[in-house]
Design an enzyme around this catalytic site. Structure first.
Site, PDB file in Angstrom:
ATOM      1  N   GLY A 134      -5.203   3.110  -3.733  1.00 39.76           N
ATOM      2  CA  GLY A 134      -6.407   3.749  -4.239  1.00 39.76           C
ATOM      3  C   GLY A 134      -6.091   4.937  -5.125  1.00 39.76           C
ATOM      4  O   GLY A 134      -6.980   5.530  -5.723  1.00 39.76           O
ATOM      5  N   ASP A 183      -1.763  -0.609   6.035  1.00 45.90           N
ATOM      6  CA  ASP A 183      -2.053   0.081   7.294  1.00 45.90           C
ATOM      7  C   ASP A 183      -3.539   0.317   7.524  1.00 45.90           C
ATOM      8  O   ASP A 183      -3.949   0.641   8.632  1.00 45.90           O
ATOM      9  CB  ASP A 183      -1.342   1.434   7.336  1.00 45.90           C
ATOM     10  CG  ASP A 183      -2.016   2.463   6.440  1.00 45.90           C
ATOM     11  OD1 ASP A 183      -2.156   2.195   5.225  1.00 45.90           O
ATOM     12  OD2 ASP A 183      -2.424   3.524   6.943  1.00 45.90           O
ATOM     13  N   ASP A 188       0.869  -1.163   0.000  1.00 43.15           N
ATOM     14  CA  ASP A 188       0.000   0.000   0.000  1.00 43.15           C
ATOM     15  C   ASP A 188       0.918   1.227   0.000  1.00 43.15           C
ATOM     16  O   ASP A 188       2.078   1.137   0.388  1.00 43.15           O
ATOM     17  CB  ASP A 188      -0.885  -0.036   1.249  1.00 43.15           C
ATOM     18  CG  ASP A 188      -1.631   1.260   1.467  1.00 43.15           C
ATOM     19  OD1 ASP A 188      -2.361   1.679   0.552  1.00 43.15           O
ATOM     20  OD2 ASP A 188      -1.458   1.876   2.536  1.00 43.15           O
ATOM     21  N   MET A 189       0.414   2.360  -0.430  1.00 39.52           N
ATOM     22  CA  MET A 189       1.260   3.550  -0.514  1.00 39.52           C
ATOM     23  C   MET A 189       1.071   4.484   0.683  1.00 39.52           C
ATOM     24  O   MET A 189       1.921   4.553   1.557  1.00 39.52           O
ATOM     25  CB  MET A 189       0.987   4.282  -1.834  1.00 39.52           C
ATOM     26  CG  MET A 189       1.408   3.468  -3.059  1.00 39.52           C
ATOM     27  SD  MET A 189       3.182   3.099  -3.131  1.00 39.52           S
ATOM     28  CE  MET A 189       3.832   4.740  -3.439  1.00 39.52           C
ATOM     29  N   ASP A 190      -0.051   5.206   0.734  1.00 40.84           N
ATOM     30  CA  ASP A 190      -0.251   6.194   1.804  1.00 40.84           C
ATOM     31  C   ASP A 190      -0.356   5.517   3.166  1.00 40.84           C
ATOM     32  O   ASP A 190      -1.154   4.608   3.366  1.00 40.84           O
ATOM     33  CB  ASP A 190      -1.519   7.002   1.526  1.00 40.84           C
ATOM     34  CG  ASP A 190      -1.411   7.816   0.253  1.00 40.84           C
ATOM     35  OD1 ASP A 190      -0.428   8.556   0.106  1.00 40.84           O
ATOM     36  OD2 ASP A 190      -2.306   7.691  -0.610  1.00 40.84           O
TER      37      ASP A 190
END
Length: 273
Positions: free
Chosen positions: A48, A221, A12-14
């Site tokens: 997303g 997260d 995941d990124m953020d």
């Protein structure tokens, strides 16, 4: 050198790969990516975010990165889009009209393949906030002005989870079981085509490479990462993750602000941090 126990990486990124300042250790990542490529291990950015926004984070790394973007609505491998699941244009317009008519308090943004669409009437502060996360933002008078050739991948709402669930259920009751809501955190809900989510997108990417879920290491997260973490062999929740995400992960990584993903991967790959 120890044997690498996984055959693919999904992050995941953020809140996971990126620090709160939207950065990461480029030098360390470069070493990790080189080692992954040498062992034919795909590195998948699962987010997303828009595809074009995801590209920006890795613009100095020209190869070796694949993308599951828009929470699984669009997949890119080896620089080519391999799968795209858009909302039918007419149904998307019905959804937008339904939300505006029934729930005018919900703030709407439409993410399409080539643009992000917002209304000119939107509050300026909200417009500025959207431009932090989205690129090619197009201001229009009404949503029917969206170009029908620009595939609508998701309808984003700024609303609480309860309202988003009500909108999802009421719309599906009226027009068929067609859309699903996915929380992206911070009161943001993505309404996408039924069956589309980050876990499905990652699974499709693994299938593209002929890799099994048990051979995936994944990091997340938030609640929209849970499906991905539940399905993989090596699941890591960040130290800063919410409790629901931590409850399904097998392991915990240092926080995103401590470049936790890179530290875990470096250890597996025998790379000095």
């Amino acid at each position: 050198m120890t044997t690498i126990p996984f055959k693919a990486v999904a992050v995941d990124m953020d809140g996971t790969f990126l620090t709160e300042k939207k950065t990461f250790d480029h030098q360390l990542f470069g070493k990790i990516l080189k080692k992954l490529q040498a062992n034919n291990i795909p590195f998948i950015s699962a987010t997303g975010n828009q595809l074009i926004r995801s590209h920006e984070y890795f613009q100095e790394f020209t190869t070796g990165i694949d993308y599951v973007s828009e929470n699984g609505a669009i997949l890119e491998a080896d620089g080519k889009v391999i799968k795209k699941t858009a909302l039918d244009y007419d149904i998307a317009q019905k959804l937008l009209n339904f939300i505006q008519t029934e729930y005018p308090e919900a703030i709407i943004m439409v993410s399409a393949e080539h643009h992000c669409y917002i209304l000119k009437s939107m509050d300026k502060a909200m417009k500025d906030d959207i431009r932090i996360y989205y690129r090619k933002v197009e201001e229009i008078n009404k949503f029917t002005d969206i170009d029908p050739s620009d595939a609508i991948l998701k309808v984003c709402l700024t609303a609480d989870d309860e309202l988003a669930t009500i909108i999802q259920d009421r719309f599906n009751e009226k027009y068929g079981d067609y859309v699903r809501g996915t929380s992206s955190g911070n009161m943001t809900i993505d309404l996408v085509h039924k069956g589309i989510n980050k876990a499905k997108g990652v699974a499709d990417m693994l299938k593209h490479y002929g890799i099994e879920q048990k051979d995936l290491i994944a990091f997340g997260d938030g609640e929209n990462d849970i499906g991905m973490l539940e399905a993989c062999g090596y699941s890591y929740a960040m130290k800063n993750a919410n409790e629901k995400t931590k409850a399904v992960a097998k392991y915990e990584a240092p926080s995103n602000d401590d470049n936790g993903v890179l530290k875990v991967l470096a250890k597996y790959l025998d790379i000095e941090c």
